[in-house]
Design a protein around this motif. Sequence first.
Motif, PDB file in Angstrom:
ATOM      1  N   ILE A  10       1.382  -0.760   0.360  1.00 43.84           N
ATOM      2  CA  ILE A  10       0.478   0.393  -0.170  1.00 43.84           C
ATOM      3  C   ILE A  10       0.671   1.080  -0.096  1.00 43.84           C
ATOM      4  O   ILE A  10       1.939   1.722   1.321  1.00 43.84           O
ATOM      5  CB  ILE A  10      -0.898  -0.284   1.669  1.00 43.84           C
ATOM      6  CG1 ILE A  10      -1.955  -1.080   1.160  1.00 43.84           C
ATOM      7  CG2 ILE A  10      -1.511   1.154   1.483  1.00 43.84           C
ATOM      8  CD1 ILE A  10      -2.816  -1.654   2.593  1.00 43.84           C
ATOM      9  N   ASN A  13      -3.493   5.813   1.484  1.00 46.82           N
ATOM     10  CA  ASN A  13      -4.398   4.577   2.272  1.00 46.82           C
ATOM     11  C   ASN A  13      -5.372   6.127   2.986  1.00 46.82           C
ATOM     12  O   ASN A  13      -5.187   6.084   3.758  1.00 46.82           O
ATOM     13  CB  ASN A  13      -4.684   3.495   2.878  1.00 46.82           C
ATOM     14  CG  ASN A  13      -6.407   2.818   3.256  1.00 46.82           C
ATOM     15  OD1 ASN A  13      -6.856   3.036   2.595  1.00 46.82           O
ATOM     16  ND2 ASN A  13      -5.834   2.294   3.991  1.00 46.82           N
ATOM     17  N   GLU A  14      -6.172   7.334   2.226  1.00 43.52           N
ATOM     18  CA  GLU A  14      -6.066   8.153   2.917  1.00 43.52           C
ATOM     19  C   GLU A  14      -8.207   8.331   2.763  1.00 43.52           C
ATOM     20  O   GLU A  14      -8.451   7.719   1.568  1.00 43.52           O
ATOM     21  CB  GLU A  14      -5.587   9.214   2.687  1.00 43.52           C
ATOM     22  CG  GLU A  14      -5.989   9.664   1.601  1.00 43.52           C
ATOM     23  CD  GLU A  14      -5.286  10.587  -0.158  1.00 43.52           C
ATOM     24  OE1 GLU A  14      -3.828  11.020   1.063  1.00 43.52           O
ATOM     25  OE2 GLU A  14      -4.891  11.598  -0.628  1.00 43.52           O
ATOM     26  N   TRP A  21     -12.695   6.346   0.485  1.00 40.77           N
ATOM     27  CA  TRP A  21     -11.411   6.484   0.628  1.00 40.77           C
ATOM     28  C   TRP A  21     -10.896   6.052  -0.526  1.00 40.77           C
ATOM     29  O   TRP A  21     -11.472   5.620  -1.455  1.00 40.77           O
ATOM     30  CB  TRP A  21     -10.980   4.759   1.981  1.00 40.77           C
ATOM     31  CG  TRP A  21     -11.331   5.684   3.158  1.00 40.77           C
ATOM     32  CD1 TRP A  21     -12.411   5.273   3.699  1.00 40.77           C
ATOM     33  CD2 TRP A  21     -10.559   5.574   4.190  1.00 40.77           C
ATOM     34  NE1 TRP A  21     -12.162   6.477   4.982  1.00 40.77           N
ATOM     35  CE2 TRP A  21     -11.442   5.941   5.998  1.00 40.77           C
ATOM     36  CE3 TRP A  21      -9.350   5.805   4.187  1.00 40.77           C
ATOM     37  CZ2 TRP A  21     -10.746   6.872   6.565  1.00 40.77           C
ATOM     38  CZ3 TRP A  21      -8.460   6.093   5.522  1.00 40.77           C
ATOM     39  CH2 TRP A  21      -9.387   6.290   6.411  1.00 40.77           C
ATOM     40  N   MET A  23      -6.686   3.818  -2.275  1.00 43.05           N
ATOM     41  CA  MET A  23      -6.365   3.435  -1.477  1.00 43.05           C
ATOM     42  C   MET A  23      -5.620   2.988  -2.839  1.00 43.05           C
ATOM     43  O   MET A  23      -5.767   2.634  -4.265  1.00 43.05           O
ATOM     44  CB  MET A  23      -6.656   1.836  -1.059  1.00 43.05           C
ATOM     45  CG  MET A  23      -5.486   1.010  -0.738  1.00 43.05           C
ATOM     46  SD  MET A  23      -5.750  -0.813  -0.583  1.00 43.05           S
ATOM     47  CE  MET A  23      -6.568  -0.192   0.971  1.00 43.05           C
ATOM     48  N   MET A  82     -10.073  -1.949   6.550  1.00 38.99           N
ATOM     49  CA  MET A  82      -9.550  -1.384   5.222  1.00 38.99           C
ATOM     50  C   MET A  82      -8.606   0.179   5.861  1.00 38.99           C
ATOM     51  O   MET A  82      -7.576   0.433   5.091  1.00 38.99           O
ATOM     52  CB  MET A  82      -9.768  -1.709   4.226  1.00 38.99           C
ATOM     53  CG  MET A  82     -10.569  -2.797   3.609  1.00 38.99           C
ATOM     54  SD  MET A  82     -11.244  -3.311   2.305  1.00 38.99           S
ATOM     55  CE  MET A  82     -10.238  -2.105   0.724  1.00 38.99           C
ATOM     56  N   THR A  83      -9.313   0.463   6.356  1.00 37.89           N
ATOM     57  CA  THR A  83      -9.455   2.514   6.416  1.00 37.89           C
ATOM     58  C   THR A  83      -8.109   2.052   7.635  1.00 37.89           C
ATOM     59  O   THR A  83      -7.706   3.268   7.691  1.00 37.89           O
ATOM     60  CB  THR A  83     -10.596   2.793   7.176  1.00 37.89           C
ATOM     61  OG1 THR A  83     -10.572   2.536   8.549  1.00 37.89           O
ATOM     62  CG2 THR A  83     -11.763   3.081   6.097  1.00 37.89           C
TER      63      THR A  83
END
Length: 321
Positions: A10, A13-14, A21, A23, A82-83
């Motif tokens: 990754i 991731n924001e 989001w 990724m 995932m966040t």
Amino acid sequence: MTLCNENAPILVNEEMGCNIWLMTVRAPEIATTARPGQFAHVKVPGMEAHILRRPFGVYAADAEAGTVDMMYQVLGFGTEHMTELAVGDAVEMIGPIGRGWQPPEGCKRALIVAGGVGSAPLYPLAEELTAAGIATDAILGASTIDALVARERYGAVLGCEPACSTDDGTYGRAGFCTPLVEEALAAAAAEGAPYDYVACCGPEPLMKIVAGMADAAGVFCEVSMERRMACGVGACLSCVASAAPAWTARCSVQARWCGNAAQTERDERQPVREPRRHGHEEPGHRGLGHLRRRHGVPRLRGRGDPGRRHHQGRVFERLGG
């Protein structure tokens, strides 16, 4: 179709806004081979209790940098988890999967219609169409201004601001985006330069309405549906979608099927049947037995058992559905 299985670090991731989001991962093989409308099947680390992968459309692919962008909206446990993934963590990805968008030959003018995160799988199509010299317009709909997360990217590739609508009226036209679609189709016809192709992705009611509008205007329309899936390779039949009568003869239903993306033109092919609810007894399909044995789920007994459906739900829960 050649599938790649990559362990993708990754890079970004924001949150972009409204629980949506972005990724970005390093996946050079998928980035090189992905076509607009295809997706990746992602195994999220730290979710061993939920063994099923999650399908995410390719938002952007940079073959030179070897990166793939995916947009996701936080809706449940999986996307919430995932966040929490950090830069440097890695996700395992299989892809690219699906047939992708299929603009008609000789297309000169196209209209892209995106609702919510449906803007992600349509963005690569916008890039491809404009690169081919096809005049392309875009209409984006969202709940509020902060959810129009792809607006600037679309503006950059199209060279103009896309038409926008928001449910709360905070940006663009207030309300749904369907009136903008109707107006765009009518205006293009009045100018003597009608659209040859409409591509739509978003909530299913939106896609049905847009398909109907395109049919009334005599324009070929393609939509991309989304389904939960298990295997990602066309074996389990959990992601099949029927071409319901509401889809018109000029509409091609591109369901998110693993093997062929179940692209079905209703005037040429038969609708895809849904698997039977209890037995899953489609020809060539092994049902849930092999999954039950692999994961230690107790045997389901008796078709007449009133608790069968409840137990079957527990099977899917155990498998991560």
